[in-house]
Every structure is written in structure tokens, then in C-alpha cells.
Design an enzyme around this catalytic site. Structure first.
Site, PDB file in Angstrom:
ATOM      1  N   HIS A 141      38.203  30.094 -26.627  1.00  0.00           N
ATOM      2  CA  HIS A 141      39.420  30.550 -25.939  1.00  0.00           C
ATOM      3  C   HIS A 141      39.465  32.076 -25.868  1.00  0.00           C
ATOM      4  O   HIS A 141      39.857  32.646 -24.858  1.00  0.00           O
ATOM      5  CB  HIS A 141      40.669  30.074 -26.689  1.00  0.00           C
ATOM      6  N   GLN A 196      46.446  31.231 -25.548  1.00  0.00           N
ATOM      7  CA  GLN A 196      47.248  30.073 -25.166  1.00  0.00           C
ATOM      8  C   GLN A 196      48.746  30.332 -25.239  1.00  0.00           C
ATOM      9  O   GLN A 196      49.537  29.529 -24.755  1.00  0.00           O
ATOM     10  CB  GLN A 196      46.900  28.879 -26.059  1.00  0.00           C
ATOM     11  N   HIS A 256      35.944  25.669 -30.655  1.00  0.00           N
ATOM     12  CA  HIS A 256      36.863  25.487 -29.530  1.00  0.00           C
ATOM     13  C   HIS A 256      37.807  26.688 -29.413  1.00  0.00           C
ATOM     14  O   HIS A 256      37.996  27.241 -28.333  1.00  0.00           O
ATOM     15  CB  HIS A 256      37.657  24.179 -29.741  1.00  0.00           C
ATOM     16  N   GLU A 257      38.378  27.098 -30.554  1.00  0.00           N
ATOM     17  CA  GLU A 257      39.351  28.205 -30.533  1.00  0.00           C
ATOM     18  C   GLU A 257      38.670  29.537 -30.244  1.00  0.00           C
ATOM     19  O   GLU A 257      39.213  30.373 -29.527  1.00  0.00           O
ATOM     20  CB  GLU A 257      40.130  28.272 -31.849  1.00  0.00           C
ATOM     21  N   GLY A 266      44.850  23.476 -33.744  1.00  0.00           N
ATOM     22  CA  GLY A 266      44.430  24.855 -33.524  1.00  0.00           C
ATOM     23  C   GLY A 266      45.117  25.445 -32.315  1.00  0.00           C
ATOM     24  O   GLY A 266      45.483  24.713 -31.386  1.00  0.00           O
ATOM     25  N   CYS A 302      43.008  19.860 -25.578  1.00  0.00           N
ATOM     26  CA  CYS A 302      43.489  21.239 -25.666  1.00  0.00           C
ATOM     27  C   CYS A 302      44.967  21.265 -25.309  1.00  0.00           C
ATOM     28  O   CYS A 302      45.376  20.615 -24.354  1.00  0.00           O
ATOM     29  CB  CYS A 302      42.687  22.104 -24.700  1.00  0.00           C
ATOM     30  N   LEU A 303      45.758  22.009 -26.092  1.00  0.00           N
ATOM     31  CA  LEU A 303      47.201  22.066 -25.831  1.00  0.00           C
ATOM     32  C   LEU A 303      47.501  22.734 -24.484  1.00  0.00           C
ATOM     33  O   LEU A 303      48.605  22.595 -23.970  1.00  0.00           O
ATOM     34  CB  LEU A 303      47.925  22.810 -26.962  1.00  0.00           C
TER      35      LEU A 303
HETATM   36 CO    CO Z   1      42.282  24.682 -26.634  1.00  0.00          CO
END
Ligand code: CO
Length: 195
Positions: free
Chosen positions: A139, A50, A135-136, A45, A93-94
Site C-alpha cells: 500500500h 487507506q 500487503h500493507e 491491517g 482489502c478494506l
Molecule cells: Co489493503
């Protein structure tokens, strides 16, 4: 300019995004780039924040490393309308690579969003799907999974977060990041264009 994944503690990760009012060809191209970046980093995701975009939008591909194009999902202006149960699972998380911790979230969620074709879609998500959606969506409100850790969890990621903070300051001081005013202006311009 090509999109890039920004890392904690970049200020755009704390930006509460506004709903998108229009989808244009440039945005479609950016969404495509988001999928490419997500796959390059073996993610499932990726939220617009991000990649330094102030829009309520995220992409998912739950096939992960398989990168199955059939499983690409775009969520525009997503809203969670129902939550059921609780589940605790490991998250990463990226934007905070290498940091993994347990997070407690709803076990099932109902999410409504618009897809790239502008159609309203509703999913009843469970398991990994439910975890990724929550999670997304966080963000988009400027919330990171590290905000949702237990006190013990917070303590165990503290040192790693400090390293990310120090790296960010070094990049800033070396002129590898635009100054704060330029960052704010860019975000404001992007918002004016599509929200
Ligand atoms: Co993340």
C-alpha cells in the site's frame, strides 16, 4: 476532521509515500483512529494511504475480531530485508471491500520498522503476519493486491472493480469528493509537515 477509509480507485491508494521524519501528538492521535477504523471494519491491517495520509506507516492487529489491545503493532518507515519461500493465500482489502482473491507472496519475511516510541524493531514474520506485512507495505508504494493477481484472478474481479470505479465517478460528480487539485494540495501539505 475524522479519518475515513478511502476505497478503490481513490488516487491516494496509488500514492508512493515518503518516510516519516517526525511523530507528533496529532499523528499519534491519527494512528489511534486508524486502529479504531480497522477494528470497526473487522480488519487486521490498515495502511496510512487507506485513510488518505501520504506516510510510510501501517498498523496491524492480527487478533482481528478479538481486538486484543495487547496485539496492536505500529510500523513506521518499514523495510522488508529478507524474503523466503512462496505461499499463495486468499486476500482482501478494506479499500476494496467484498473482493477476495488468491495472491502469491513470500512465505516468510524479515521486516524492520520504527514503533511509536521511535525504537527500531525487527520481526521475522510467518503465516498471516508475513502476508499482512507484505500487503500493507505494498500500500505504501501505491500497490494493491489486485495488481498481483494471476490473469484468471484479474478476470474474476474485473466486474467488481468496475462497480467500484463507477461508484467513485458518481461520488465525484455529486461533489462528495474534493476536486483533484484540492486532493493534491492536501497531500502535498501533509508531506511538507512530516516527511
Ligand atoms: Co489493503
Amino acid at each position: 476532521m475524522a479519518l475515513q477509509i478511502i476505497e478503490y480507485p481513490h488516487p491516494t491508494l496509488r500514492h508512493k509515500s515518503k518516510p516519516l521524519k517526525r511523530i507528533d501528538a496529532e499523528l499519534v492521535k491519527m494512528i489511534d483512529e486508524m486502529f479504531e477504523l480497522m477494528h470497526e471494519h473487522d480488519g487486521i491491517g490498515l495502511a496510512a494511504n487507506q485513510v488518505d495520509l501520504p506516510y510510510r506507516l501501517f498498523v496491524l492487529n492480527l487478533s482481528g475480531r478479538d481486538r486484543d489491545p495487547e496485539q496492536r503493532m505500529v510500523f513506521i518507515n518499514p523495510v522488508i530485508t529478507k524474503r523466503k519461500g512462496t505461499h499463495e493465500g486468499e486476500e482482501g482489502c478494506l479499500s476494496i471491500p467484498g473482493v477476495w482473491e488468491k495472491v502469491r507472496r513470500a512465505e516468510e519475511v524479515t521486516v524492520t520498522a520504527y514503533n511509536l516510541q521511535g525504537q527500531e524493531v525487527t520481526y521475522e514474520a510467518k503465516g498471516l503476519f508475513a502476508k499482512a506485512v507484505q500487503h500493507e507495505l505494498d500500500h505504501l508504494d501505491g500497490v494493491l493486491f489486485i495488481d498481483r493477481l494471476t490473469e484468471t484472478g484479474k478476470l474474476s474481479v474485473k466486474e467488481s472493480l468496475r462497480e467500484f470505479e463507477e461508484k467513485f465517478i458518481r461520488m465525484y460528480e455529486n461533489g462528495e469528493l474534493p476536486d483533484e487539485l484540492a486532493m493534491m494540495k492536501r497531500i502535498a501539505d501533509l508531506e511538507k509537515l512530516r516527511t
